[in-house]
Scaffold this motif. Structure first.
Motif, short mmCIF file in Angstrom:
data_model
loop_
_atom_site.label_atom_id
_atom_site.label_comp_id
_atom_site.label_asym_id
_atom_site.label_seq_id
_atom_site.Cartn_x
_atom_site.Cartn_y
_atom_site.Cartn_z
N LYS A 179 31.48 29.76 -40.25
CA LYS A 179 31.01 29.62 -38.88
C LYS A 179 29.70 30.21 -38.50
O LYS A 179 29.15 30.47 -37.88
N ASP A 180 29.40 30.54 -39.74
CA ASP A 180 27.82 31.55 -40.08
C ASP A 180 27.30 31.18 -41.96
O ASP A 180 27.98 30.78 -42.69
N ALA A 181 26.24 31.60 -41.54
CA ALA A 181 25.33 31.56 -42.55
C ALA A 181 26.15 32.50 -43.85
O ALA A 181 26.33 31.54 -45.35
N ALA A 182 26.65 33.24 -44.57
CA ALA A 182 27.20 34.20 -45.09
C ALA A 182 28.35 33.58 -45.14
O ALA A 182 28.88 32.64 -46.07
N ALA A 183 29.88 33.00 -44.75
CA ALA A 183 30.39 31.74 -44.69
C ALA A 183 30.27 30.63 -45.37
O ALA A 183 30.94 29.89 -46.27
N LEU A 184 28.93 29.65 -45.17
CA LEU A 184 28.61 28.88 -45.40
C LEU A 184 28.22 29.03 -46.99
O LEU A 184 28.51 28.06 -48.02
N ARG A 185 27.25 30.42 -47.00
CA ARG A 185 26.96 30.44 -48.38
C ARG A 185 28.41 30.50 -49.62
O ARG A 185 28.37 30.17 -50.98
N ALA A 186 29.64 31.38 -48.97
CA ALA A 186 30.76 31.49 -50.05
C ALA A 186 31.16 30.57 -50.27
O ALA A 186 31.93 29.88 -50.80
N ALA A 187 31.28 29.42 -49.20
CA ALA A 187 31.83 27.38 -48.91
C ALA A 187 30.91 27.15 -50.12
O ALA A 187 32.01 26.16 -50.88
N TRP A 188 29.83 27.27 -50.32
CA TRP A 188 29.28 26.52 -51.19
C TRP A 188 29.96 26.58 -52.69
O TRP A 188 30.01 25.57 -52.95
N GLN A 189 29.80 28.00 -52.91
CA GLN A 189 30.36 28.47 -54.29
C GLN A 189 31.60 28.16 -54.59
O GLN A 189 31.47 27.54 -55.67
N ASP A 190 32.49 28.34 -53.33
CA ASP A 190 33.73 28.41 -53.89
C ASP A 190 34.30 26.70 -53.43
O ASP A 190 34.86 26.13 -54.78
N LEU A 191 33.10 25.92 -53.65
CA LEU A 191 33.22 23.85 -54.52
C LEU A 191 31.92 24.21 -55.65
O LEU A 191 31.44 22.47 -55.52
N LYS A 192 32.09 24.85 -55.81
CA LYS A 192 31.40 25.19 -57.20
C LYS A 192 29.88 24.49 -56.95
O LYS A 192 29.32 23.63 -57.84
N GLU A 193 29.38 24.76 -55.54
CA GLU A 193 27.85 24.03 -55.57
C GLU A 193 27.70 22.44 -56.11
O GLU A 193 26.29 22.25 -56.57
N VAL A 194 28.78 21.18 -55.80
CA VAL A 194 28.78 20.57 -55.95
C VAL A 194 28.17 19.81 -54.89
O VAL A 194 27.66 20.43 -53.37
N PRO A 195 27.14 18.72 -54.42
CA PRO A 195 26.42 18.15 -53.82
C PRO A 195 27.15 17.77 -52.07
O PRO A 195 29.16 17.94 -52.52
N CYS A 196 26.69 18.15 -51.35
CA CYS A 196 27.86 18.93 -50.42
C CYS A 196 27.11 18.01 -48.68
O CYS A 196 25.76 18.12 -48.99
N VAL A 197 27.75 17.66 -47.70
CA VAL A 197 27.59 17.64 -46.47
C VAL A 197 27.66 18.51 -45.00
O VAL A 197 28.87 19.25 -45.19
N LEU A 198 26.58 19.25 -44.37
CA LEU A 198 27.03 20.25 -43.72
C LEU A 198 26.68 19.64 -42.30
O LEU A 198 25.43 19.11 -42.15
N GLU A 199 27.99 19.71 -41.48
CA GLU A 199 27.62 18.69 -40.20
C GLU A 199 28.87 19.70 -39.91
O GLU A 199 28.97 20.69 -39.32
N LYS A 200 27.69 19.30 -38.16
CA LYS A 200 27.72 20.78 -37.06
C LYS A 200 29.03 19.88 -36.34
O LYS A 200 30.01 19.31 -36.58
N MET A 201 29.81 20.77 -36.29
CA MET A 201 31.05 21.05 -35.54
C MET A 201 30.72 20.16 -34.05
O MET A 201 30.31 21.53 -33.18
N LEU A 202 31.97 20.18 -33.83
CA LEU A 202 31.43 18.40 -32.01
C LEU A 202 32.69 19.38 -31.97
O LEU A 202 33.83 18.68 -32.26
N PRO A 203 32.61 19.73 -30.07
CA PRO A 203 33.60 19.91 -29.67
C PRO A 203 34.35 18.43 -29.32
O PRO A 203 33.56 17.61 -28.23
N LEU A 204 35.04 17.70 -29.88
CA LEU A 204 35.90 16.12 -29.26
C LEU A 204 36.88 16.42 -28.55
O LEU A 204 37.24 17.20 -28.15
#
Ligand code: ATP
Ligand code: MG
Length: 404
Positions: A179-204
């Motif tokens: 949801k925010d920058a802190a969560a993003l940083r933590a999530a990337w660390q949890d994913l062992k900093e492998v290559p990722c894409v960050l996608e905007k959450m869209l209203p489906l």
């Protein structure tokens, strides 16, 4: 290796006084032994081919029903050599088969889809770049491979978003909602900093997919767009009946799917997943270089299934536009169905489900039911939307699947 003459089913005939089938049927090979491979094997065998499956698991759903099961890893040179030696052509059912293994096989045999297309589909960043190149919009995103890219992504209006590993994700695995920058940083660390894409959450407002099949000659056919309901990142229900999707959306999805397949010079069956947003606009989500869970209804509701088209495309046989003859709903049967509301293991009440008219049970022969594991699916066919909805809801109730 490319092949121009079709690989004919049923052995080669030598007409004489009587027609004798002098040779063993040709073998079609498949990398991967999961349920998609199993249904490919069934379709190939129905047409008179022999089959070979390469999968390390002795109990793999496809290996269990194939003429031949090469039980090695996807990267084992001996296994790959054996598969090439016995197969007239080779396909894949599992998109995480290493592209280089397909490239090696392609030196010896026709392989479809090709390694280049599979390599693009295996990598979310490459996949999105391909969508953009084909003029089909996708969700706003940023590639995150370095700490600098992560820092830059924070200011790109992509939050709240979903961080997805670029490679090896499926059924919502390798994805974290941030949801925010802190969560993003933590999530990337949890994913062992492998290559990722960050996608905007869209209203489906809804999700749909289109399955196309493209032949060696570039001819393309497709199934109608299917409407899909996901739960916790996993496909739960597919609906394809009159009125399931506005006509304009269907056409838009089909046009986009054709453009993407064309752009890949694709041969085989390809599935495109789309999001329809609350403002009515449509973006492409991702592609699967193989038949897709959302196309399983075609086994019972269409005059050719997605697996029939996979066989035809692989063998270089003619592709004809499939026709849907029945209204359809598919319910995915996850391992959860084998547990009651208290979490106690049980056998689903198949007798009650099969007593409902128009139900078709498909089980993949997996010996252990685990929560969220795809164990099978139930197709419901009928003559009207109201009828299939009514029966599918009854079946869902019996099986403990949430109504939709
Ligand atoms: P699979 O390969 O099984 O289709 P996956 O693991 O590759 O799944 P995605 O298709 O990327 O996952 O996402 C799974 C589901 O999560 C989507 O079908 C959708 O419901 C939801 N989702 C993914 N991305 C977004 C997004 N940007 N905005 C809103 N919802 C999303
Ligand atoms: Mg998906």
């Amino acid at each position: 290796m490319t092949h121009s003459a079709p690989l004919l089913p049923g052995g080669s005939a030598a007409p004489g006084k009587s027609v004798s089938l002098t040779t063993e049927p040709l073998t079609l090979g498949v990398m991967g032994g999961g349920q998609l491979g199993r249904m490919f094997v069934h379709a190939a065998q129905t047409m008179g081919y022999f089959t070979a499956v390469l999968d390390p698991d002795a109990q793999s759903p496809a290996g269990r029903v194939s003429h031949r099961h090469i039980q090695t890893d996807y990267t084992d040179p001996i296994g790959l050599k054996e598969l090439a030696a016995c197969s007239a052509a080779i396909t894949t059912e599992f998109e995480n088969v290493p592209a280089w293994a397909l490239r090696e096989l392609a030196k010896l045999r026709p392989v479809s889809p090709g390694a280049d297309a599979v390599a693009i589909a295996q990598d979310r960043a490459a996949e999105k770049a391909h969508f953009v190149k084909c003029g089909v919009p996708c969700a706003p995103y940023a590639v995150i491979e370095t700490a600098d890219q992560l820092a830059a992504a924070i200011n790109q209006n992509l939050l709240p978003g979903i961080l997805k590993t670029s490679r090896m994700g499926y059924d919502g695995k390798g994805q974290v909602r941030v949801k925010d920058a802190a969560a993003l940083r933590a999530a990337w660390q949890d994913l062992k900093e492998v290559p990722c894409v960050l996608e905007k959450m869209l209203p489906l407002s809804l999700e749909c997919s289109v399955i196309v099949a493209r032949g060696r000659d570039g001819q393309m056919v497709n199934f109608p767009a299917q409407r899909n309901l996901h739960r916790e990142g996993i496909l739960a229900v597919t609906e394809v009946y009159e009125g399931h999707l506005p006509e304009t959306l269907q056409q838009q999805a089909v046009v986009a799917a054709h453009a993407i397949a064309e752009g890949l010079n694709y041969v085989g069956v390809l599935c495109l997943e789309f999001f329809v947003l609350q403002d009515g606009s449509m973006v492409v989500n991702e592609m699967a270089p193989r038949p897709h869970n959302s196309g399983h209804y075609t086994l019972d509701a269409c005059d050719q299934s997605q697996f029939d088209l996979q066989v035809r495309a692989l063998a270089g046989l003619p592709l004809t536009q499939p026709r849907q003859h029945s209204q359809a709903i598919m319910l995915n049967l996850l391992g959860d169905v084998w547990f009651d509301t208290k979490g106690v293991a049980r056998l689903p009440d198949w007798t009650a489900v099969l007593a409902l008219q128009g139900t078709h049970l498909h089980l993949y022969g997996k010996s252990e039911a685990r929560k969220a594991r795809k164990m099978g699916h139930l197709n419901v066919t009928g003559t009207s939307a109201a009828e299939v909805r009514q029966v599918a809801l009854k079946a869902a109730g019996i099986l403990g699947i949430e109504a939709f």
